[in-house]
Design a protein around this motif. Structure first.
Motif, PDB file in Angstrom:
ATOM      1  N   ASN A 114       0.822  -1.212   0.000  1.00  0.00           N
ATOM      2  CA  ASN A 114       0.000   0.000   0.000  1.00  0.00           C
ATOM      3  C   ASN A 114       0.857   1.263   0.000  1.00  0.00           C
ATOM      4  N   HIS A 115       2.188   1.094   0.017  1.00  0.00           N
ATOM      5  CA  HIS A 115       3.134   2.211  -0.102  1.00  0.00           C
ATOM      6  C   HIS A 115       2.895   3.278   0.972  1.00  0.00           C
ATOM      7  N   ARG A 116       2.764   2.837   2.218  1.00  0.00           N
ATOM      8  CA  ARG A 116       2.460   3.781   3.289  1.00  0.00           C
ATOM      9  C   ARG A 116       2.937   3.258   4.630  1.00  0.00           C
ATOM     10  N   ILE A 117       2.899   4.162   5.615  1.00  0.00           N
ATOM     11  CA  ILE A 117       3.155   3.829   7.013  1.00  0.00           C
ATOM     12  C   ILE A 117       1.853   4.029   7.770  1.00  0.00           C
ATOM     13  N   GLN A 118       1.521   3.090   8.646  1.00  0.00           N
ATOM     14  CA  GLN A 118       0.364   3.246   9.523  1.00  0.00           C
ATOM     15  C   GLN A 118       0.827   3.244  10.981  1.00  0.00           C
ATOM     16  N   LYS A 119       0.159   4.062  11.780  1.00  0.00           N
ATOM     17  CA  LYS A 119       0.484   4.206  13.198  1.00  0.00           C
ATOM     18  C   LYS A 119      -0.708   3.775  14.044  1.00  0.00           C
ATOM     19  N   PHE A 126      -6.194   2.319  15.302  1.00  0.00           N
ATOM     20  CA  PHE A 126      -5.592   3.137  14.248  1.00  0.00           C
ATOM     21  C   PHE A 126      -5.496   4.591  14.700  1.00  0.00           C
ATOM     22  N   LEU A 127      -4.318   5.202  14.459  1.00  0.00           N
ATOM     23  CA  LEU A 127      -4.086   6.585  14.846  1.00  0.00           C
ATOM     24  C   LEU A 127      -3.813   7.497  13.649  1.00  0.00           C
ATOM     25  N   ALA A 128      -2.985   7.054  12.730  1.00  0.00           N
ATOM     26  CA  ALA A 128      -2.598   7.932  11.621  1.00  0.00           C
ATOM     27  C   ALA A 128      -1.966   7.103  10.513  1.00  0.00           C
ATOM     28  N   LYS A 129      -1.781   7.742   9.359  1.00  0.00           N
ATOM     29  CA  LYS A 129      -1.089   7.106   8.239  1.00  0.00           C
ATOM     30  C   LYS A 129      -0.418   8.195   7.408  1.00  0.00           C
ATOM     31  N   TRP A 130       0.599   7.801   6.666  1.00  0.00           N
ATOM     32  CA  TRP A 130       1.203   8.727   5.702  1.00  0.00           C
ATOM     33  C   TRP A 130       1.905   7.936   4.606  1.00  0.00           C
ATOM     34  N   GLY A 131       2.056   8.597   3.476  1.00  0.00           N
ATOM     35  CA  GLY A 131       2.731   7.994   2.342  1.00  0.00           C
ATOM     36  C   GLY A 131       1.753   7.511   1.275  1.00  0.00           C
ATOM     37  N   SER A 132       2.233   7.479   0.053  1.00  0.00           N
ATOM     38  CA  SER A 132       1.520   6.913  -1.089  1.00  0.00           C
ATOM     39  C   SER A 132       2.562   6.590  -2.142  1.00  0.00           C
ATOM     40  N   GLY A 133       2.195   5.780  -3.101  1.00  0.00           N
ATOM     41  CA  GLY A 133       3.160   5.349  -4.091  1.00  0.00           C
ATOM     42  C   GLY A 133       3.650   6.478  -4.966  1.00  0.00           C
ATOM     43  N   GLY A 134       4.960   6.562  -5.155  1.00  0.00           N
ATOM     44  CA  GLY A 134       5.504   7.608  -6.006  1.00  0.00           C
ATOM     45  C   GLY A 134       6.960   7.874  -5.744  1.00  0.00           C
ATOM     46  N   PHE A 135       7.470   8.942  -6.395  1.00  0.00           N
ATOM     47  CA  PHE A 135       8.900   9.242  -6.381  1.00  0.00           C
ATOM     48  C   PHE A 135       9.237  10.539  -5.636  1.00  0.00           C
ATOM     49  N   GLY A 136       8.263  11.365  -5.332  1.00  0.00           N
ATOM     50  CA  GLY A 136       8.518  12.666  -4.735  1.00  0.00           C
ATOM     51  C   GLY A 136       8.803  12.583  -3.243  1.00  0.00           C
ATOM     52  N   GLU A 137       8.954  13.745  -2.622  1.00  0.00           N
ATOM     53  CA  GLU A 137       9.228  13.809  -1.188  1.00  0.00           C
ATOM     54  C   GLU A 137       8.057  13.230  -0.399  1.00  0.00           C
ATOM     55  N   GLY A 138       8.389  12.346   0.526  1.00  0.00           N
ATOM     56  CA  GLY A 138       7.369  11.722   1.345  1.00  0.00           C
ATOM     57  C   GLY A 138       6.622  10.595   0.671  1.00  0.00           C
ATOM     58  N   LYS A 139       6.846  10.403  -0.634  1.00  0.00           N
ATOM     59  CA  LYS A 139       6.263   9.274  -1.350  1.00  0.00           C
ATOM     60  C   LYS A 139       7.091   8.019  -1.065  1.00  0.00           C
ATOM     61  N   LEU A 140       6.461   6.870  -1.151  1.00  0.00           N
ATOM     62  CA  LEU A 140       7.119   5.610  -0.861  1.00  0.00           C
ATOM     63  C   LEU A 140       6.822   4.613  -1.962  1.00  0.00           C
ATOM     64  N   LEU A 141       7.815   3.797  -2.288  1.00  0.00           N
ATOM     65  CA  LEU A 141       7.618   2.690  -3.212  1.00  0.00           C
ATOM     66  C   LEU A 141       8.077   1.413  -2.528  1.00  0.00           C
ATOM     67  N   PHE A 142       7.111   0.638  -2.054  1.00  0.00           N
ATOM     68  CA  PHE A 142       7.363  -0.619  -1.353  1.00  0.00           C
ATOM     69  C   PHE A 142       8.247  -0.420  -0.120  1.00  0.00           C
ATOM     70  N   PRO A 143       7.824   0.407   0.842  1.00  0.00           N
ATOM     71  CA  PRO A 143       8.619   0.577   2.067  1.00  0.00           C
ATOM     72  C   PRO A 143       8.853  -0.776   2.720  1.00  0.00           C
ATOM     73  N   ASP A 144      10.095  -1.020   3.100  1.00  0.00           N
ATOM     74  CA  ASP A 144      10.429  -2.372   3.558  1.00  0.00           C
ATOM     75  C   ASP A 144      10.663  -2.446   5.059  1.00  0.00           C
ATOM     76  N   SER A 145      11.534  -1.600   5.580  1.00  0.00           N
ATOM     77  CA  SER A 145      11.912  -1.701   6.988  1.00  0.00           C
ATOM     78  C   SER A 145      11.717  -0.355   7.667  1.00  0.00           C
ATOM     79  N   ILE A 146      11.362  -0.399   8.945  1.00  0.00           N
ATOM     80  CA  ILE A 146      11.060   0.814   9.695  1.00  0.00           C
ATOM     81  C   ILE A 146      11.621   0.677  11.105  1.00  0.00           C
ATOM     82  N   VAL A 147      12.160   1.789  11.627  1.00  0.00           N
ATOM     83  CA  VAL A 147      12.705   1.766  12.985  1.00  0.00           C
ATOM     84  C   VAL A 147      12.560   3.150  13.593  1.00  0.00           C
ATOM     85  N   VAL A 148      12.327   3.197  14.899  1.00  0.00           N
ATOM     86  CA  VAL A 148      12.242   4.467  15.614  1.00  0.00           C
ATOM     87  C   VAL A 148      13.565   4.707  16.338  1.00  0.00           C
ATOM     88  N   GLY A 149      14.055   5.946  16.282  1.00  0.00           N
ATOM     89  CA  GLY A 149      15.287   6.301  16.956  1.00  0.00           C
ATOM     90  C   GLY A 149      15.047   6.810  18.360  1.00  0.00           C
TER      91      GLY A 149
END
Length: 304
Positions: A114-119, A126-149
């Motif tokens: 779905n090319h997005r992050i869900q929180k 469910f709290l929030a979501k962001w991202g959609s498929g594409g090449f621009g800033e904030g766009k995602l194409l098959f996000p794979d791994s996620i980590v919080v710092g």
């Protein structure tokens, strides 16, 4: 002796075998299988576990690509919550690939197809979501791994765009870096990502067979690895985790390799197979506050 716990009911056969050990050739260290985990009805199992995360209280979260959902367990293996189904609506997933948990217990899921992050909150609301498929800033194409710092910022590998993106906890883009290639700071299928206590960022380049280390703004610091089966070499590495002491663990096929934060090889373990004391095609890694390493492989979760 380190213990290996298997999270997955199909391990019930090994309960009958009692204590099992897997000898580690390097240094004579061995890993002992302890018990089947979690506590579940007969016939229950994971369905394509893709990643594992642990929160500050020891609760374990697992994404399942096969069932398009998240499962949450307490530290003793009791199932606490399950959420998700296949789809694109809020709270639904299409091949969830990874997840992470912040200091407040919020859960962030990389919803790959779905090319997005869900929180979500810790119970799956469910709290929030962001991202959609594409090449621009904030766009995602098959996000794979996620980590919080440590500062609460979210780092995401974006392999379709050969880059890493950094967001705040509400999804605001803070910075991004990377392009396709083999040079320093470039990627060829960036997959696993980890952040240490100093907010250094470690990224696995699957097709480049290496790890790259950056500061939190994306400045290149160092790299290590090449294609092969020797110590410190990789063959299509999949994921990475960092512990509280700064050690780095890399999922490398049927084994895990451990390094210090500068890339010095320390040790390795694992071998191919389907018995619970072995590792087969490690998909995901996480390190908890006690120094244990959680491993998603095959259709099980193991604790080292």
């Amino acid at each position: 002796m380190k213990r290996i716990e298997t999270l997955g009911f199909h391990a019930f056969l090994c309960v009958c075998l009692g204590w099992l050990t897997l000898s580690q050739a390097r240094g004579g260290e061995s890993y002992a299988f302890v018990k089947a985990w979690p506590k579940a009805p007969e016939g229950w199992d994971f369905v394509g576990p893709s990643a594992v995360a642990v929160d500050s209280s020891g609760c374990v979260y697992v994404t399942e690509r096969g069932s398009h959902r998240v499962k949450k367990f307490d530290s003793s293996g009791r199932l606490l919550a399950t959420w998700g189904s296949k789809g694109s609506a809020d709270g639904q997933f299409e091949n969830p690939s990874s997840l992470t948990v912040d200091s407040s217990g919020n859960v962030y899921v990389a919803d790959c197809y779905n090319h997005r992050i869900q929180k979500f909150d810790s119970s799956g609301k469910f709290l929030a979501k962001w991202g959609s498929g594409g090449f621009g800033e904030g766009k995602l194409l098959f996000p794979d791994s996620i980590v919080v710092g440590p500062s609460g910022n979210i780092f995401v590998t974006d392999p379709g765009n050969s880059r890493v993106q950094k967001f705040d906890s509400s999804g605001k883009l803070l910075t991004k870096w990377g392009s396709v290639g083999r040079g320093d700071g470039q990627f060829s299928e960036p997959l696993g990502i980890a952040v240490d206590s100093s907010e250094n960022v470690f990224v696995v380049g699957r097709r480049n067979h290496r790890v790259q280390k950056f500061d939190s703004s994306g400045k290149f610091l160092t790299k290590w690895g090449s294609r092969g089966s020797g110590d410190g070499q990789f063959s299509w590495p999949r994921d990475i985790a960092a512990d509280a002491s700064g050690n780095v663990y890399v999922a490398d096929g049927d084994r895990i390799q451990k390094f210090d934060s500068s890339g010095k090889f320390l040790e390795k373990w694992g071998s191919g197979g389907t018995r619970e004391v072995q590792l087969i095609q490690v998909h995901g890694l996480a390190a908890d506050a006690s120094g244990n390493v959680l491993v998603a492989d095959g259709n099980s979760i193991k604790k080292l």
